[in-house]
Scaffold this motif. Structure first.
Motif, PDB file in Angstrom:
ATOM      1  N   LEU A  46     -24.581 -36.718  23.504  1.00  0.00           N
ATOM      2  CA  LEU A  46     -24.795 -35.708  22.452  1.00  0.00           C
ATOM      3  C   LEU A  46     -25.904 -36.145  21.501  1.00  0.00           C
ATOM      4  N   SER A  50     -29.308 -34.168  20.816  1.00  0.00           N
ATOM      5  CA  SER A  50     -29.591 -33.761  19.435  1.00  0.00           C
ATOM      6  C   SER A  50     -30.998 -34.166  19.010  1.00  0.00           C
ATOM      7  N   ARG A  55     -33.180 -29.488  21.425  1.00  0.00           N
ATOM      8  CA  ARG A  55     -31.860 -30.019  21.814  1.00  0.00           C
ATOM      9  C   ARG A  55     -31.615 -29.876  23.314  1.00  0.00           C
ATOM     10  N   TRP A  85     -19.624 -27.964  24.296  1.00  0.00           N
ATOM     11  CA  TRP A  85     -20.568 -28.771  23.522  1.00  0.00           C
ATOM     12  C   TRP A  85     -21.948 -28.839  24.164  1.00  0.00           C
ATOM     13  N   LEU A 102     -27.731 -29.010  24.195  1.00  0.00           N
ATOM     14  CA  LEU A 102     -26.689 -29.177  23.186  1.00  0.00           C
ATOM     15  C   LEU A 102     -26.455 -27.839  22.510  1.00  0.00           C
ATOM     16  N   ASP A 104     -24.640 -25.171  19.687  1.00  0.00           N
ATOM     17  CA  ASP A 104     -24.357 -25.241  18.252  1.00  0.00           C
ATOM     18  C   ASP A 104     -23.007 -25.913  18.007  1.00  0.00           C
ATOM     19  N   GLN A 107     -23.457 -29.579  18.414  1.00  0.00           N
ATOM     20  CA  GLN A 107     -24.129 -30.140  17.237  1.00  0.00           C
ATOM     21  C   GLN A 107     -23.145 -30.306  16.085  1.00  0.00           C
ATOM     22  N   LEU A 110     -20.910 -33.276  16.793  1.00  0.00           N
ATOM     23  CA  LEU A 110     -21.686 -34.493  16.548  1.00  0.00           C
ATOM     24  C   LEU A 110     -21.795 -34.764  15.049  1.00  0.00           C
TER      25      LEU A 110
END
Length: 161
Positions: A46, A50, A55, A85, A102, A104, A107, A110
């Protein structure tokens, strides 16, 4: 071939390194499982996504960054997809390639997980070292990493070719 064995001091340092890194990885894995419901390797994926432009990364690039096989990455991404995810997309420039993206929701997970993870890293590593030791550790790890970097992208990862 004439093997040059480790000296007693080299063996002590090597064993201390192995013990500490095993304990550190286990500590971080348990913290992330407890607080975020994911293993450390998933958190790392992740983080990689990110930090990537838009992403998203090609699956082969993500595997290379994470230093895992494409098969292991595919399994991990499938688990991350089930949580919502990450999603996969076809690569527009290569019909055979796929992108990991990735979401939302990923994110947000994370962002929620990062403070606890940073706290665990700080407590387990940095709080135990003086500023001079931290600097030395960083310099040592950079030297080791530089010596192990492949000459060509993926040259040491034949499964990525």
């Amino acid at each position: 071939m004439n093997t040059v064995w480790l000296t007693a001091e080299e063996q002590r340092v090597w064993q201390a390194y192995l013990h500490a890194t095993t304990l550190l990885e286990d500590h971080l894995d348990r913290q992330l499982q407890r607080d975020a419901g994911m293993p450390h390797i998933y958190y790392g994926l992740l983080v990689q996504l990110s930090a990537a432009p838009e992403r998203r990364l090609r699956m082969t690039e993500l595997a290379r960054h994470a230093k895992i096989t494409r098969s292991r990455l595919s399994h991990a991404v499938a688990r991350l997809e089930k949580h919502g995810w990450v999603r996969r997309e076809d690569c527009p420039s290569d019909k055979r390639g796929q992108l990991a993206v990735l979401t939302d929701q990923g994110q947000e997970v994370l962002a929620r997980s990062a403070p606890g993870h940073v706290g665990a890293v700080r407590q387990a590593l940095f709080a135990r070292l003086t500023p001079e030791q931290q600097k030395s550790l960083g310099e040592i790890m950079e030297i080791v990493a530089e010596g192990l970097q492949p000459n060509e992208a993926g040259a040491d990862l034949p499964w990525l070719r």
